[in-house]
Design a protein around this motif. Structure first.
Motif, mmCIF file in Angstrom:
data_model
loop_
_atom_site.group_PDB
_atom_site.id
_atom_site.type_symbol
_atom_site.label_atom_id
_atom_site.label_comp_id
_atom_site.label_asym_id
_atom_site.label_seq_id
_atom_site.Cartn_x
_atom_site.Cartn_y
_atom_site.Cartn_z
ATOM 1 N N ALA A 1 2.961 -6.807 -63.532
ATOM 2 C CA ALA A 1 3.208 -6.954 -64.969
ATOM 3 C C ALA A 1 2.444 -8.139 -65.543
ATOM 4 N N VAL A 2 2.422 -9.253 -64.811
ATOM 5 C CA VAL A 2 1.759 -10.459 -65.310
ATOM 6 C C VAL A 2 0.242 -10.230 -65.435
ATOM 7 N N VAL A 3 -0.373 -9.748 -64.373
ATOM 8 C CA VAL A 3 -1.826 -9.532 -64.405
ATOM 9 C C VAL A 3 -2.191 -8.357 -65.311
ATOM 10 N N GLY A 4 -1.363 -7.315 -65.299
ATOM 11 C CA GLY A 4 -1.633 -6.153 -66.137
ATOM 12 C C GLY A 4 -1.587 -6.461 -67.622
ATOM 13 N N SER A 5 -0.853 -7.507 -68.015
ATOM 14 C CA SER A 5 -0.800 -7.884 -69.431
ATOM 15 C C SER A 5 -2.182 -8.263 -69.947
ATOM 16 N N TYR A 6 -2.971 -8.940 -69.113
ATOM 17 C CA TYR A 6 -4.338 -9.272 -69.519
ATOM 18 C C TYR A 6 -5.175 -8.007 -69.695
ATOM 19 N N LEU A 7 -5.010 -7.038 -68.787
ATOM 20 C CA LEU A 7 -5.771 -5.789 -68.905
ATOM 21 C C LEU A 7 -5.436 -5.071 -70.199
ATOM 22 N N MET A 8 -4.143 -5.070 -70.545
ATOM 23 C CA MET A 8 -3.734 -4.364 -71.760
ATOM 24 C C MET A 8 -4.279 -5.060 -73.000
ATOM 25 N N VAL A 9 -4.222 -6.399 -73.014
ATOM 26 C CA VAL A 9 -4.730 -7.147 -74.164
ATOM 27 C C VAL A 9 -6.229 -6.911 -74.347
ATOM 28 N N ARG A 10 -6.962 -6.867 -73.241
ATOM 29 C CA ARG A 10 -8.414 -6.686 -73.315
ATOM 30 C C ARG A 10 -8.825 -5.214 -73.389
ATOM 31 N N ARG A 11 -7.843 -4.311 -73.408
ATOM 32 C CA ARG A 11 -8.108 -2.875 -73.462
ATOM 33 C C ARG A 11 -9.016 -2.433 -72.322
ATOM 34 N N LEU A 12 -8.674 -2.914 -71.123
ATOM 35 C CA LEU A 12 -9.479 -2.601 -69.942
ATOM 36 C C LEU A 12 -8.623 -1.924 -68.880
ATOM 37 N N ALA A 13 -7.767 -1.001 -69.308
ATOM 38 C CA ALA A 13 -6.897 -0.323 -68.347
ATOM 39 C C ALA A 13 -7.715 0.397 -67.275
ATOM 40 N N MET A 14 -8.852 0.950 -67.664
ATOM 41 C CA MET A 14 -9.651 1.698 -66.699
ATOM 42 C C MET A 14 -10.215 0.796 -65.601
ATOM 43 N N PRO B 1 -28.597 -0.124 -70.184
ATOM 44 C CA PRO B 1 -27.909 0.135 -71.461
ATOM 45 C C PRO B 1 -26.593 0.882 -71.300
ATOM 46 N N ILE B 2 -26.172 1.146 -70.074
ATOM 47 C CA ILE B 2 -24.922 1.892 -69.830
ATOM 48 C C ILE B 2 -23.726 1.027 -70.212
ATOM 49 N N LYS B 3 -22.779 1.628 -70.945
ATOM 50 C CA LYS B 3 -21.597 0.906 -71.400
ATOM 51 C C LYS B 3 -20.617 0.651 -70.249
ATOM 52 N N GLU B 4 -19.666 -0.266 -70.524
ATOM 53 C CA GLU B 4 -18.741 -0.712 -69.484
ATOM 54 C C GLU B 4 -17.868 0.421 -68.941
ATOM 55 N N ASP B 5 -17.363 1.296 -69.848
ATOM 56 C CA ASP B 5 -16.472 2.354 -69.369
ATOM 57 C C ASP B 5 -17.209 3.345 -68.480
ATOM 58 N N ALA B 6 -18.476 3.622 -68.817
ATOM 59 C CA ALA B 6 -19.266 4.527 -67.982
ATOM 60 C C ALA B 6 -19.540 3.900 -66.618
ATOM 61 N N ALA B 7 -19.847 2.594 -66.611
ATOM 62 C CA ALA B 7 -20.085 1.909 -65.335
ATOM 63 C C ALA B 7 -18.824 1.940 -64.469
ATOM 64 N N MET B 8 -17.665 1.747 -65.091
ATOM 65 C CA MET B 8 -16.413 1.807 -64.327
ATOM 66 C C MET B 8 -16.202 3.190 -63.730
ATOM 67 N N GLY B 9 -16.468 4.232 -64.541
ATOM 68 C CA GLY B 9 -16.284 5.596 -64.046
ATOM 69 C C GLY B 9 -17.193 5.905 -62.873
ATOM 70 N N ILE B 10 -18.455 5.440 -62.952
ATOM 71 C CA ILE B 10 -19.414 5.697 -61.858
ATOM 72 C C ILE B 10 -18.953 4.995 -60.582
ATOM 73 N N VAL B 11 -18.579 3.713 -60.703
ATOM 74 C CA VAL B 11 -18.169 2.950 -59.515
ATOM 75 C C VAL B 11 -16.862 3.504 -58.955
ATOM 76 N N LEU B 12 -15.925 3.837 -59.846
ATOM 77 C CA LEU B 12 -14.640 4.398 -59.396
ATOM 78 C C LEU B 12 -14.854 5.651 -58.555
#
Length: 294
Positions: free
Chosen positions: A29-42, A88-99
């Motif tokens: 919950a503590v660490v996940g709060s930062y993810l939610m604030v930064r909209r980086l759930a993925m 030029p690849i955006k962050e969400d696309a990079a996350m999807g590729i690495v995931l």
């Protein structure tokens, strides 16, 4: 009632599981709060799935599985940042590729290792908190202390950076180090949660407690504290459900916290659907009414 609560605690495996459940509920919950604030759930999802190759390689080399998973998690964040900055690849696309690539590699390695060694590593996918050992309780406690102490010491800096990265950079804060530090905290939290809810379901424990708290309280430290309390309650309740109804522990914990979220979404005094529906109709209903009047 007290007998229902007391009976499982007579067994050593339940005592160990409860300790791990409480610790995981707090740090997620503590660490996940930062993810939610930064909209980086993925990002949490990407890191959690990226641990699998590290687990498999660590097992094959006879290393501590937690260390192997942590190295893989950190490596995945470095690759995501490298793709983002070098293309030029955006962050969400990079996350999807690495995931997807790390997850596929991990499944392949685990399948090969299980075939050759007649063991079962699949419990890391969905968790098996009832099977934690004393050593795993110790490792989880160490990780929890490291994560919580770091958050307390760097709370103001991480708060500033999470809400206003450009402002933090203009103020002279080391934003790259803060970003990497948050990634390390996420990787450590996911590693600690592997045994309880598994790498597939850990995202729910990272995001949902903070999301519930966000619907109830306004400030980040309040979101963290309330989210930690909710995470603990859901983890312990899911553990008892798993014990009495013989269902998988990880999914049981996630179902409890998800149920709390939907209840809060409906009945929240500030943002609840019931409150909003009395004052303003939902956009879909408003559009439907407008279309019917034509």
């Amino acid at each position: 009632m007290l007998e229902l609560l007391w009976e499982p605690l007579q067994y050593g495996f339940m005592q160990r599981s409860l300790v791990v459940a409480v610790l995981v509920g707090i740090i997620c919950a503590v660490v996940g709060s930062y993810l939610m604030v930064r909209r980086l759930a993925m990002l949490g999802d990407a890191i959690s799935h990226s641990l699998l190759p590290g687990l498999a390689i660590a097992f094959a080399l006879g290393m501590n599985l937690y260390i192997g998973a942590f190295i893989a998690g950190v490596l995945s964040t470095v690759i995501i940042a490298w793709i983002q900055t070098r293309s030029p690849i955006k962050e969400d696309a990079a996350m999807g590729i690495v995931l997807s690539s790390f997850f596929a590699l991990g499944i392949t390695l685990i399948t090969v290792i299980q075939r050759d060694n007649k063991i079962d590593l699949n419990h890391f996918l969905f968790g098996n908190i009832l099977g934690v050992s004393s050593g795993e309780v110790r490792d989880t406690a160490i990780i929890a202390v490291v994560v919580l102490v770091t958050v307390v010491l760097l709370y103001k800096e991480l708060l500033f950076y999470s809400f206003d990265p450009l402002g933090a950079q203009a103020a002279g804060l080391p934003v790259n180090l803060l970003n990497f530090g948050q990634m390390i905290l996420i990787a450590l939290t996911v590693v600690a949660s592997m045994k309880s809810v598994g790498v597939v379901l850990v995202l729910a424990m990272l995001i949902t407690p903070g999301a519930i708290a966000y619907l109830l309280v306004p400030r980040l430290h309040q979101v963290m504290l309330l989210g930690a309390l909710l995470g603990m309650v859901a983890s312990v309740a899911g553990l008892y459900l798993s014990y009495y109804y013989n269902i998988p522990s990880g999914p049981a914990i996630v179902l409890v916290i998800s149920g709390l979220f939907f209840l809060t979404l409906v009945f929240s005094p500030r943002y609840g659907i019931l409150k909003r529906s009395r004052s303003t109709p939902l956009p879909l209903w408003r559009d439907l009414q407008s279309w019917l009047r034509r």
